[in-house]
Design a protein around this motif. Sequence first.
Motif, PDB file in Angstrom:
ATOM      1  N   LYS A  92       0.830  -1.220   0.000  1.00 31.10           N
ATOM      2  CA  LYS A  92       0.000   0.000   0.000  1.00 31.10           C
ATOM      3  C   LYS A  92       0.864   1.270   0.000  1.00 31.10           C
ATOM      4  CE  LYS A  92      -1.206   0.593   4.943  1.00 31.10           C
ATOM      5  NZ  LYS A  92      -0.277  -0.327   5.579  1.00 31.10           N
ATOM      6  N   PHE A  93       2.035   1.195   0.605  1.00 30.12           N
ATOM      7  CA  PHE A  93       2.915   2.378   0.624  1.00 30.12           C
ATOM      8  C   PHE A  93       3.466   2.658  -0.781  1.00 30.12           C
ATOM      9  CE2 PHE A  93       3.236   0.535   4.901  1.00 30.12           C
ATOM     10  CZ  PHE A  93       2.762   1.604   5.642  1.00 30.12           C
ATOM     11  N   TYR A  94       3.810   1.574  -1.484  1.00 28.60           N
ATOM     12  CA  TYR A  94       4.359   1.742  -2.844  1.00 28.60           C
ATOM     13  C   TYR A  94       3.264   2.250  -3.784  1.00 28.60           C
ATOM     14  CZ  TYR A  94       7.470  -1.542  -0.478  1.00 28.60           C
ATOM     15  OH  TYR A  94       8.263  -2.162   0.448  1.00 28.60           O
ATOM     16  N   LEU A  95       2.034   1.722  -3.583  1.00 21.66           N
ATOM     17  CA  LEU A  95       0.913   2.161  -4.425  1.00 21.66           C
ATOM     18  C   LEU A  95       0.631   3.651  -4.235  1.00 21.66           C
ATOM     19  CD1 LEU A  95      -1.997  -0.436  -4.393  1.00 21.66           C
ATOM     20  CD2 LEU A  95      -0.903   0.608  -6.390  1.00 21.66           C
ATOM     21  N   ASP A  96       0.683   4.112  -2.996  1.00 20.61           N
ATOM     22  CA  ASP A  96       0.469   5.544  -2.719  1.00 20.61           C
ATOM     23  C   ASP A  96       1.484   6.387  -3.480  1.00 20.61           C
ATOM     24  OD1 ASP A  96      -1.608   5.198  -1.032  1.00 20.61           O
ATOM     25  OD2 ASP A  96      -0.466   5.537   0.820  1.00 20.61           O
ATOM     26  N   ALA A  97       2.742   5.960  -3.442  1.00 21.77           N
ATOM     27  CA  ALA A  97       3.803   6.732  -4.107  1.00 21.77           C
ATOM     28  C   ALA A  97       3.589   6.692  -5.624  1.00 21.77           C
ATOM     29  CB  ALA A  97       5.168   6.171  -3.733  1.00 21.77           C
ATOM     30  N   TRP A  98       3.249   5.520  -6.146  1.00 21.50           N
ATOM     31  CA  TRP A  98       2.989   5.386  -7.594  1.00 21.50           C
ATOM     32  C   TRP A  98       1.890   6.363  -8.015  1.00 21.50           C
ATOM     33  CZ3 TRP A  98      -1.777   3.607  -9.513  1.00 21.50           C
ATOM     34  CH2 TRP A  98      -1.833   3.479 -10.905  1.00 21.50           C
ATOM     35  N   ARG A  99       0.797   6.391  -7.226  1.00 21.30           N
ATOM     36  CA  ARG A  99      -0.332   7.281  -7.529  1.00 21.30           C
ATOM     37  C   ARG A  99       0.113   8.746  -7.571  1.00 21.30           C
ATOM     38  NH1 ARG A  99      -3.394   4.717  -3.561  1.00 21.30           N
ATOM     39  NH2 ARG A  99      -4.158   2.940  -4.714  1.00 21.30           N
ATOM     40  N   ARG A 100       0.893   9.126  -6.581  1.00 20.86           N
ATOM     41  CA  ARG A 100       1.348  10.532  -6.527  1.00 20.86           C
ATOM     42  C   ARG A 100       2.214  10.861  -7.736  1.00 20.86           C
ATOM     43  NH1 ARG A 100       4.370  11.921  -1.227  1.00 20.86           N
ATOM     44  NH2 ARG A 100       4.687  13.805  -2.427  1.00 20.86           N
ATOM     45  N   VAL A 208      13.080   3.561  -2.273  1.00 20.27           N
ATOM     46  CA  VAL A 208      12.970   4.979  -1.894  1.00 20.27           C
ATOM     47  C   VAL A 208      11.833   5.161  -0.874  1.00 20.27           C
ATOM     48  CG1 VAL A 208      12.284   7.251  -2.768  1.00 20.27           C
ATOM     49  CG2 VAL A 208      13.969   5.890  -4.009  1.00 20.27           C
ATOM     50  N   VAL A 209      10.709   4.506  -1.143  1.00 26.20           N
ATOM     51  CA  VAL A 209       9.567   4.621  -0.229  1.00 26.20           C
ATOM     52  C   VAL A 209       9.957   4.091   1.153  1.00 26.20           C
ATOM     53  CG1 VAL A 209       7.245   3.695   0.222  1.00 26.20           C
ATOM     54  CG2 VAL A 209       7.833   4.559  -2.057  1.00 26.20           C
ATOM     55  N   ALA A 213      10.216   6.009   4.670  1.00 20.67           N
ATOM     56  CA  ALA A 213       9.285   5.627   5.750  1.00 20.67           C
ATOM     57  C   ALA A 213      10.049   5.168   6.989  1.00 20.67           C
ATOM     58  CB  ALA A 213       8.364   4.516   5.262  1.00 20.67           C
ATOM     59  N   MET A 214      11.194   4.524   6.778  1.00 23.71           N
ATOM     60  CA  MET A 214      11.970   3.991   7.919  1.00 23.71           C
ATOM     61  C   MET A 214      12.981   5.011   8.438  1.00 23.71           C
ATOM     62  SD  MET A 214      12.241   0.107   6.461  1.00 23.71           S
ATOM     63  CE  MET A 214      10.690  -0.630   5.895  1.00 23.71           C
ATOM     64  N   ARG A 215      12.902   6.218   7.913  1.00 22.71           N
ATOM     65  CA  ARG A 215      13.725   7.358   8.345  1.00 22.71           C
ATOM     66  C   ARG A 215      15.215   7.004   8.340  1.00 22.71           C
ATOM     67  NH1 ARG A 215      10.491   6.578  12.389  1.00 22.71           N
ATOM     68  NH2 ARG A 215      12.071   6.855  13.998  1.00 22.71           N
ATOM     69  N   ILE A 216      15.647   6.400   7.219  1.00 23.58           N
ATOM     70  CA  ILE A 216      17.047   5.995   7.077  1.00 23.58           C
ATOM     71  C   ILE A 216      17.903   7.239   6.818  1.00 23.58           C
ATOM     72  CG2 ILE A 216      18.654   4.613   5.684  1.00 23.58           C
ATOM     73  CD1 ILE A 216      16.611   2.994   7.503  1.00 23.58           C
ATOM     74  N   ILE A 217      18.952   7.373   7.599  1.00 25.29           N
ATOM     75  CA  ILE A 217      19.837   8.537   7.517  1.00 25.29           C
ATOM     76  C   ILE A 217      20.962   8.283   6.506  1.00 25.29           C
ATOM     77  CG2 ILE A 217      21.586   9.824   8.863  1.00 25.29           C
ATOM     78  CD1 ILE A 217      18.746  10.531   9.640  1.00 25.29           C
ATOM     79  N   GLU A 218      21.455   7.032   6.504  1.00 25.38           N
ATOM     80  CA  GLU A 218      22.550   6.702   5.574  1.00 25.38           C
ATOM     81  C   GLU A 218      22.280   5.323   4.973  1.00 25.38           C
ATOM     82  OE1 GLU A 218      27.232   7.190   5.767  1.00 25.38           O
ATOM     83  OE2 GLU A 218      26.623   5.429   6.904  1.00 25.38           O
ATOM     84  N   VAL A 219      22.410   5.249   3.652  1.00 21.45           N
ATOM     85  CA  VAL A 219      22.264   3.976   2.939  1.00 21.45           C
ATOM     86  C   VAL A 219      23.660   3.443   2.657  1.00 21.45           C
ATOM     87  CG1 VAL A 219      21.612   2.984   0.702  1.00 21.45           C
ATOM     88  CG2 VAL A 219      20.033   4.517   1.901  1.00 21.45           C
ATOM     89  N   VAL A 220      23.963   2.257   3.212  1.00 25.33           N
ATOM     90  CA  VAL A 220      25.252   1.603   2.957  1.00 25.33           C
ATOM     91  C   VAL A 220      24.951   0.382   2.096  1.00 25.33           C
ATOM     92  CG1 VAL A 220      27.240   0.453   4.013  1.00 25.33           C
ATOM     93  CG2 VAL A 220      26.132   2.357   5.210  1.00 25.33           C
ATOM     94  N   ALA A 230      21.410   7.683  -8.347  1.00 25.79           N
ATOM     95  CA  ALA A 230      20.985   8.867  -9.106  1.00 25.79           C
ATOM     96  C   ALA A 230      19.485   8.770  -9.423  1.00 25.79           C
ATOM     97  CB  ALA A 230      21.808   8.987 -10.382  1.00 25.79           C
ATOM     98  N   ARG A 231      19.030   7.585  -9.793  1.00 21.64           N
ATOM     99  CA  ARG A 231      17.593   7.401 -10.087  1.00 21.64           C
ATOM    100  C   ARG A 231      16.767   7.650  -8.824  1.00 21.64           C
ATOM    101  NH1 ARG A 231      19.903   2.438 -12.569  1.00 21.64           N
ATOM    102  NH2 ARG A 231      19.578   2.520 -14.812  1.00 21.64           N
ATOM    103  N   GLN A 232      17.259   7.131  -7.721  1.00 17.47           N
ATOM    104  CA  GLN A 232      16.481   7.229  -6.476  1.00 17.47           C
ATOM    105  C   GLN A 232      16.409   8.669  -5.975  1.00 17.47           C
ATOM    106  OE1 GLN A 232      18.094   4.033  -4.017  1.00 17.47           O
ATOM    107  NE2 GLN A 232      17.753   2.603  -5.701  1.00 17.47           N
ATOM    108  N   ILE A 233      17.458   9.438  -6.254  1.00 17.86           N
ATOM    109  CA  ILE A 233      17.434  10.860  -5.884  1.00 17.86           C
ATOM    110  C   ILE A 233      16.314  11.568  -6.658  1.00 17.86           C
ATOM    111  CG2 ILE A 233      18.749  13.020  -6.179  1.00 17.86           C
ATOM    112  CD1 ILE A 233      21.268  11.385  -5.335  1.00 17.86           C
ATOM    113  N   LEU A 234      16.124  11.171  -7.913  1.00 15.96           N
ATOM    114  CA  LEU A 234      15.041  11.776  -8.709  1.00 15.96           C
ATOM    115  C   LEU A 234      13.665  11.430  -8.132  1.00 15.96           C
ATOM    116  CD1 LEU A 234      16.331  11.265 -12.369  1.00 15.96           C
ATOM    117  CD2 LEU A 234      16.164  13.418 -11.097  1.00 15.96           C
ATOM    118  N   ILE A 235      13.504  10.198  -7.689  1.00 16.45           N
ATOM    119  CA  ILE A 235      12.203   9.821  -7.093  1.00 16.45           C
ATOM    120  C   ILE A 235      11.986  10.598  -5.795  1.00 16.45           C
ATOM    121  CG2 ILE A 235      10.780   7.950  -6.173  1.00 16.45           C
ATOM    122  CD1 ILE A 235      12.225   5.981  -7.921  1.00 16.45           C
TER     123      ILE A 235
END
Length: 287
Positions: A92-100, A208-209, A213-220, A230-235
């Motif tokens: 449902k979270f991914y669907l919300d983002a897709w809709r937006r 990205v969603v 949602a999980m308030r991640i500060i750093e992605v390792v 780069a793609r995820q920054i655009l989303i």
Amino acid sequence: MSPASTYRGRLAPSPTGLLHLGHAQTFWMAYQRALQAKGVLVMRNEDLDPQRSKPEFAAAMLEDLRWLGIWWQEGPDVGGLHAPYVQSRRRKFYLDAWRRLVRAGYVYPCRCSRKDLARSAQAPHDEDDEPIYPGTCRPGIGGPQASGEIAVPESPAGLNWRFRVPDGEAITFDDGRLGPQLYIAGDDFGDFLVWRRDDVPAYQLAVVVDDAAMRIIEVVRGADLLRSTARQILIDRALGWEPPAWYHCPLMNDERGQRLAKRHDALSLRALREQGRKPDEIIAMFS
Ligand code: GLU
């Protein structure tokens, strides 16, 4: 008392095979960075691909990482182990983002078949990446600049949905290990999938969603995902979210110089364990 750290990192394995030494090195680094920051590490089971994900691999990846000595701190306690977040339960979270994204004109439906793409798409810049989409189904007008809202269908099923990238724009970010990075939209990567025809949210959107949602500060994660960053920054930008910080780890090769992949069963943590290797010996192999 010092204030609690706000660092939140994540481990995000896909249960599509056994974890190998390269994964172990990345997850070990993620664990070390969370420890150093006195932060929290979240475990996320990225099981969206219904054909390739298997429950037995999900169980094995948690068990192998615990054996190596990696702890994560969030999720319900199931027998002394924090249960992971599971992507297949978060639709449902991914669907919300897709809709937006559709409503605002960032994403459009694509009818190209795999065969069409094989004929017309440009080969990717590196072998791990998807081919650059030639723009066959990209609407001539529209995009986020178009006035008014775009009608959103009830469901994404039955069509591919692609993110329209801003051609020629430089997407930059500062990697915590590799320093400044730059990718040109439309050249280094094309309009990419956010939802698949078989009604599965694509990796780029789900990650990205969830990181937001999980308030991640750093992605390792592994350096094979630099271009995806780069793609995820655009989303993130399209959804109005602040992207996390990024830290891409070195990849590991086998003795023939080939990138480790899940097919390298001999270098899986499972096989090394069965040969009697100890966690300390494994950790000593990391760069
Ligand atoms: N689940 C992805 C993988 O195993 C990693 C996703 C990520 O770290 O962003 O390749």
